[in-house]
Scaffold this active site. Structure first.
Site, PDB file in Angstrom:
ATOM      1  N   SER A 205       5.082  11.537 -28.046  1.00  0.00           N
ATOM      2  CA  SER A 205       4.164  12.179 -28.975  1.00  0.00           C
ATOM      3  C   SER A 205       4.775  13.443 -29.582  1.00  0.00           C
ATOM      4  O   SER A 205       5.314  14.296 -28.876  1.00  0.00           O
ATOM      5  CB  SER A 205       2.860  12.538 -28.245  1.00  0.00           C
ATOM      6  OG  SER A 205       1.953  13.163 -29.118  1.00  0.00           O
TER       7      SER A 205
ATOM      8  N   SER B   9       3.192   8.538 -27.026  1.00  0.00           N
ATOM      9  CA  SER B   9       2.425   8.625 -28.262  1.00  0.00           C
ATOM     10  C   SER B   9       0.927   8.688 -27.997  1.00  0.00           C
ATOM     11  O   SER B   9       0.410   8.046 -27.068  1.00  0.00           O
ATOM     12  CB  SER B   9       2.724   7.403 -29.126  1.00  0.00           C
ATOM     13  OG  SER B   9       1.790   7.289 -30.172  1.00  0.00           O
ATOM     14  N   SER B  10       0.233   9.430 -28.830  1.00  0.00           N
ATOM     15  CA  SER B  10      -1.222   9.515 -28.681  1.00  0.00           C
ATOM     16  C   SER B  10      -1.890   8.171 -28.948  1.00  0.00           C
ATOM     17  O   SER B  10      -3.049   7.961 -28.578  1.00  0.00           O
ATOM     18  CB  SER B  10      -1.791  10.579 -29.629  1.00  0.00           C
ATOM     19  OG  SER B  10      -1.417  10.307 -30.961  1.00  0.00           O
ATOM     20  N   ASP B  11      -1.172   7.234 -29.602  1.00  0.00           N
ATOM     21  CA  ASP B  11      -1.720   5.906 -29.871  1.00  0.00           C
ATOM     22  C   ASP B  11      -1.350   4.884 -28.800  1.00  0.00           C
ATOM     23  O   ASP B  11      -1.532   3.674 -29.003  1.00  0.00           O
ATOM     24  CB  ASP B  11      -1.226   5.402 -31.230  1.00  0.00           C
ATOM     25  CG  ASP B  11      -1.816   6.189 -32.386  1.00  0.00           C
ATOM     26  OD1 ASP B  11      -3.052   6.316 -32.442  1.00  0.00           O
ATOM     27  OD2 ASP B  11      -1.041   6.686 -33.229  1.00  0.00           O
TER      28      ASP B  11
ATOM     29  N   HIS C  23       3.043   1.600 -35.869  1.00  0.00           N
ATOM     30  CA  HIS C  23       1.939   2.246 -36.582  1.00  0.00           C
ATOM     31  C   HIS C  23       2.538   3.308 -37.493  1.00  0.00           C
ATOM     32  O   HIS C  23       3.397   4.085 -37.056  1.00  0.00           O
ATOM     33  CB  HIS C  23       0.969   2.899 -35.590  1.00  0.00           C
ATOM     34  CG  HIS C  23      -0.057   3.777 -36.239  1.00  0.00           C
ATOM     35  ND1 HIS C  23      -0.854   3.348 -37.274  1.00  0.00           N
ATOM     36  CD2 HIS C  23      -0.401   5.072 -36.008  1.00  0.00           C
ATOM     37  CE1 HIS C  23      -1.660   4.333 -37.633  1.00  0.00           C
ATOM     38  NE2 HIS C  23      -1.395   5.389 -36.894  1.00  0.00           N
TER      39      HIS C  23
ATOM     40  N   ASP D 201       5.173 -14.919 -48.489  1.00  0.00           N
ATOM     41  CA  ASP D 201       6.366 -15.233 -47.703  1.00  0.00           C
ATOM     42  C   ASP D 201       6.283 -14.706 -46.274  1.00  0.00           C
ATOM     43  O   ASP D 201       6.907 -15.266 -45.364  1.00  0.00           O
ATOM     44  CB  ASP D 201       7.609 -14.625 -48.365  1.00  0.00           C
ATOM     45  CG  ASP D 201       8.152 -15.464 -49.507  1.00  0.00           C
ATOM     46  OD1 ASP D 201       7.847 -16.663 -49.562  1.00  0.00           O
ATOM     47  OD2 ASP D 201       8.891 -14.909 -50.334  1.00  0.00           O
TER      48      ASP D 201
ATOM     49  N   GLY E  68       3.202   8.456 -36.937  1.00  0.00           N
ATOM     50  CA  GLY E  68       3.451   7.065 -36.580  1.00  0.00           C
ATOM     51  C   GLY E  68       4.183   6.895 -35.265  1.00  0.00           C
ATOM     52  O   GLY E  68       4.570   7.859 -34.602  1.00  0.00           O
ATOM     53  N   ASN E  69       4.387   5.636 -34.897  1.00  0.00           N
ATOM     54  CA  ASN E  69       5.014   5.320 -33.618  1.00  0.00           C
ATOM     55  C   ASN E  69       5.475   3.878 -33.601  1.00  0.00           C
ATOM     56  O   ASN E  69       5.053   3.062 -34.431  1.00  0.00           O
ATOM     57  CB  ASN E  69       4.049   5.600 -32.448  1.00  0.00           C
ATOM     58  CG  ASN E  69       2.632   5.192 -32.772  1.00  0.00           C
ATOM     59  OD1 ASN E  69       2.318   4.013 -32.842  1.00  0.00           O
ATOM     60  ND2 ASN E  69       1.767   6.176 -32.998  1.00  0.00           N
TER      61      ASN E  69
END
Length: 219
Positions: free
Chosen positions: A31, A60-62, A81, A106, A14-15
């Site tokens: 990353s 990050s790779s994303d 993510h 909510d 994640g990131n």
């Protein structure tokens, strides 16, 4: 870091990122670096064209996914993510998360959408960039308000959430994981269950959001 604290990430999965709209720059997790080893100096600064501006690590790779979301969703200020287990289970199943109750309503207006798969060509050409495009196109196709529905599931992959800043994006990740868990249990207990009535969903969402919200204290 809040993502490990709430059990939303394992190892380096994640990131998270946050953007400065005036400068057109966003800061993102490097990353493959363990969360408990991260310091503010380790974060990577990237511009909206994808160029690394500051930082000694690779971003990050994303990063390309975040960049597309910041470009297409112009009012968001932070993105998260994760591969949190309950939300990712719905993503792997390729299903939207229905709004079965008021906890979901909510914070998230309507079902949490799940995208379709990328094509082989999209994966081979620019996987992360096309993931962002697929998310934004899904919201356009369904005519969804990305601020009212601040979460998405990428089929066979996992969830992304966003908010007005990185802290709110993390908060929405925690909410998403909880409603994913409750929705799964709801279906186990009663496979015939239907989403909460629309008027109840609207009541709970709009008492917290919008011009006529009355939950909480005045600013």
């Amino acid at each position: 870091m809040l993502l490990p604290k709430y059990g939303l990430v394992t190892f380096t999965w994640g990131n998270v990122s946050g953007i400065d709209r005036e400068q057109g720059l966003f800061v993102i997790k490097p990353s493959g670096v363990e969360y408990d080893q991260l310091t503010p100096d380790d974060m990577v600064v990237v511009d909206l064209e994808g160029n690394q501006v500051e930082g000694r690590f690779r971003p990050s790779s994303d990063t390309a996914t975040h960049r597309i979301l910041y470009t297409r969703f112009k009012n968001i200020g932070g993105i998260v993510h994760t591969h949190s287990s309950w939300a990712t289970s719905w993503a792997q199943a390729g299903r939207d998360i229905p709004c079965y109750g008021t906890t979901h309503a909510d914070y998230i207006y309507g079902a949490v959408p799940c995208t379709g798969n990328l094509t082989k060509e999209e994966i081979d050409e620019a996987y992360e960039r096309n993931t962002g495009i697929r998310i934004a196109d899904e919201f356009d196709h369904r005519n969804l308000d990305y601020m009212a529905t601040p979460a998405v599931l990428c089929k066979n992959h996992g969830p992304f959430t966003w908010g007005k800043d990185a802290a709110e994006a993390v908060h929405n990740s925690v909410v998403l994981e909880e409603v994913a868990k409750m929705a799964a249990r709801c279906e186990w207990i009663n496979p015939e269950n239907q989403p909460a009535p629309k008027n109840l969903q609207d009541k709970h969402y709009f008492r917290k959001h919008g011009a006529n919200a009355y939950y909480g204290q005045p600013d």
